[in-house]
Write a protein that holds these residues in place. Structure first.
Motif, PDB file in Angstrom:
ATOM      1  N   ALA A 222       6.357 -74.547  18.804  1.00  0.00           N
ATOM      2  CA  ALA A 222       4.900 -74.584  18.862  1.00  0.00           C
ATOM      3  C   ALA A 222       4.291 -73.931  17.620  1.00  0.00           C
ATOM      4  O   ALA A 222       3.325 -74.445  17.046  1.00  0.00           O
ATOM      5  CB  ALA A 222       4.412 -73.879  20.125  1.00  0.00           C
ATOM      6  N   GLN A 223       4.859 -72.815  17.201  1.00  0.00           N
ATOM      7  CA  GLN A 223       4.347 -72.144  16.006  1.00  0.00           C
ATOM      8  C   GLN A 223       4.458 -73.055  14.779  1.00  0.00           C
ATOM      9  O   GLN A 223       3.581 -73.053  13.913  1.00  0.00           O
ATOM     10  CB  GLN A 223       5.113 -70.846  15.755  1.00  0.00           C
ATOM     11  N   GLY A 224       5.517 -73.851  14.732  1.00  0.00           N
ATOM     12  CA  GLY A 224       5.695 -74.763  13.611  1.00  0.00           C
ATOM     13  C   GLY A 224       4.637 -75.842  13.537  1.00  0.00           C
ATOM     14  O   GLY A 224       4.490 -76.502  12.498  1.00  0.00           O
ATOM     15  N   LEU A 225       3.896 -76.065  14.614  1.00  0.00           N
ATOM     16  CA  LEU A 225       2.835 -77.072  14.636  1.00  0.00           C
ATOM     17  C   LEU A 225       1.498 -76.538  14.137  1.00  0.00           C
ATOM     18  O   LEU A 225       0.548 -77.310  13.967  1.00  0.00           O
ATOM     19  CB  LEU A 225       2.650 -77.601  16.062  1.00  0.00           C
ATOM     20  N   LEU A 226       1.422 -75.228  13.923  1.00  0.00           N
ATOM     21  CA  LEU A 226       0.165 -74.633  13.485  1.00  0.00           C
ATOM     22  C   LEU A 226      -0.142 -74.970  12.027  1.00  0.00           C
ATOM     23  O   LEU A 226       0.746 -74.991  11.169  1.00  0.00           O
ATOM     24  CB  LEU A 226       0.201 -73.112  13.643  1.00  0.00           C
ATOM     25  N   LYS A 227      -1.415 -75.191  11.757  1.00  0.00           N
ATOM     26  CA  LYS A 227      -1.865 -75.312  10.385  1.00  0.00           C
ATOM     27  C   LYS A 227      -1.725 -73.953   9.695  1.00  0.00           C
ATOM     28  O   LYS A 227      -1.698 -72.911  10.373  1.00  0.00           O
ATOM     29  CB  LYS A 227      -3.336 -75.741  10.347  1.00  0.00           C
ATOM     30  N   ASP A 228      -1.650 -73.927   8.378  1.00  0.00           N
ATOM     31  CA  ASP A 228      -1.633 -72.651   7.664  1.00  0.00           C
ATOM     32  C   ASP A 228      -2.883 -71.859   8.030  1.00  0.00           C
ATOM     33  O   ASP A 228      -4.002 -72.395   8.001  1.00  0.00           O
ATOM     34  CB  ASP A 228      -1.590 -72.871   6.154  1.00  0.00           C
ATOM     35  N   GLY A 229      -2.693 -70.598   8.394  1.00  0.00           N
ATOM     36  CA  GLY A 229      -3.812 -69.772   8.822  1.00  0.00           C
ATOM     37  C   GLY A 229      -4.168 -69.940  10.276  1.00  0.00           C
ATOM     38  O   GLY A 229      -5.080 -69.272  10.775  1.00  0.00           O
ATOM     39  N   GLY A 230      -3.455 -70.858  10.985  1.00  0.00           N
ATOM     40  CA  GLY A 230      -3.707 -71.018  12.415  1.00  0.00           C
ATOM     41  C   GLY A 230      -3.382 -69.746  13.171  1.00  0.00           C
ATOM     42  O   GLY A 230      -2.735 -68.835  12.655  1.00  0.00           O
ATOM     43  N   ARG A 231      -3.821 -69.684  14.426  1.00  0.00           N
ATOM     44  CA  ARG A 231      -3.715 -68.453  15.205  1.00  0.00           C
ATOM     45  C   ARG A 231      -2.701 -68.626  16.336  1.00  0.00           C
ATOM     46  O   ARG A 231      -2.739 -69.636  17.042  1.00  0.00           O
ATOM     47  CB  ARG A 231      -5.086 -68.082  15.770  1.00  0.00           C
ATOM     48  N   ILE A 232      -1.821 -67.646  16.480  1.00  0.00           N
ATOM     49  CA  ILE A 232      -0.861 -67.667  17.580  1.00  0.00           C
ATOM     50  C   ILE A 232      -1.028 -66.406  18.412  1.00  0.00           C
ATOM     51  O   ILE A 232      -1.114 -65.290  17.887  1.00  0.00           O
ATOM     52  CB  ILE A 232       0.600 -67.802  17.091  1.00  0.00           C
ATOM     53  N   SER A 233      -1.107 -66.615  19.718  1.00  0.00           N
ATOM     54  CA  SER A 233      -1.230 -65.514  20.667  1.00  0.00           C
ATOM     55  C   SER A 233       0.055 -65.477  21.479  1.00  0.00           C
ATOM     56  O   SER A 233       0.308 -66.352  22.302  1.00  0.00           O
ATOM     57  CB  SER A 233      -2.438 -65.745  21.573  1.00  0.00           C
TER      58      SER A 233
END
Length: 308
Positions: A222-233
């Motif tokens: 899931a983290q790999g799907l984040l855009k650069d600067g995206g937020r992970i909780s």
């Protein structure tokens, strides 16, 4: 009183119904006649001896209960007797007919809200509201909620949707995906399917926010799907080790908000019809072992409760 006791760590069969001495409210405490107790996934881990904390045995599990105040200890207003309340217990004591709580932890159950809904929102509601407040999904953003059919996940779907975000609900069964869709998820995926990340990337072009309550391979993917600067909780490890945030994304910190206040706000939102807890299954106290087995088999959606 009747209580479910763990005397040795093991499978669900380690939960045994016994007759125990009635607890007594000490100074600053109240005695609650328990109507409903919540069950968390962490409690199944503690029972099995593999959780984030070790239990001092013998132990009565259960941190959240709803019921009525039966007696008050020294220094507590006797007028509280008879009040419908929901409360944390400091980690233990909930799988029982009577439980002792600190008076300062009590939250009155709002008018029109059932004890079942109140206890379903106590831990999960404050967690979901705290996570959503910190990550602050914005209108039009793509938000992935892992374990979207669970107690916290189903609330996060609603909170992200109400913030105007576009929600992807990831869940391991068709029933849980249907639940997430019914609560407002625009897209649902099965995170046990090896191709789920490609589906999400094709539909979204990349995520803005990930609520990671699973960890392990799912959290990493899931983290790999984040855009650069995206937020992970990151808040859970139901499927493996806690996810370590990548330097290219923003790790969301827990808000500086009192946990009891977050729970009170969640109850108020539910009483106003703006937040709906999902209660997947309710078991009688003597069937606590069956409740744990159902949770571990991923056989229930939403929150699992014990009715006393």
């Amino acid at each position: 009183m009747r209580a479910v006791v763990v005397r040795r760590c093991g499978g669900p069969e380690a939960l045994v119904l016994e007759e125990m001495p009635d607890p007594v409210a000490g100074p600053g405490q109240v005695l609650i006649k328990v109507m409903v107790a919540g069950i968390t996934f962490v409690e199944t881990q503690v029972r099995g001896g593999r959780g984030p904390r070790a239990a001092e045995l013998p132990a009565i599990l259960g941190n959240g209960v709803a019921g009525t105040v039966q007696a008050t200890g020294d220094g507590v207003d006797p007028a509280l007797a008879g009040t419908r309340v929901v409360s944390t217990l400091g980690g233990y004591g909930g799988y029982a007919e009577l439980a002792v709580a600190r008076a300062g932890d009590l939250i009155p159950i709002p008018e029109g809200l059932s004890p079942e809904a109140a206890v379903a929102l106590l831990a999960d509601g404050r967690t979901a509201l705290g996570l959503a407040t910190a990550a602050a999904p914005r209108p039009g953003e793509w938000v992935l909620v892992e374990a979207a059919g669970g107690g916290v996940g189903s609330l996060l779907v609603q909170l992200a949707r109400d913030a105007g975000a576009r929600v992807v609900g990831a869940a391991s069964s068709a029933a849980k995906r249907d639940l997430a869709a019914g609560l407002g998820a625009e897209l649902t995926v099965d995170y046990t399917d090896p191709g789920w990340t490609e589906l999400v990337r094709a539909a979204t072009g990349g995520l803005d926010v990930v609520f990671d309550g699973v960890g392990g391979e799912t959290g990493a993917a899931a983290q790999g799907l984040l855009k650069d600067g995206g937020r992970i909780s990151v808040y859970g490890m139901a499927g493996g080790p806690m996810t370590k945030p990548d330097p290219r994304v923003t790790a969301v910190a827990w808000p500086a908000t009192d946990m009891r206040e977050l729970a009170r706000q969640a109850l108020a939102l539910a009483a106003a019809g703006r937040l709906r807890p999902t209660i997947g299954a309710t078991f009688p106290l003597e069937s606590a072992a069956a409740a744990h087995a159902a949770i571990e088999a991923r056989g229930v959606t939403g929150k699992t409760l014990l009715r006393i």
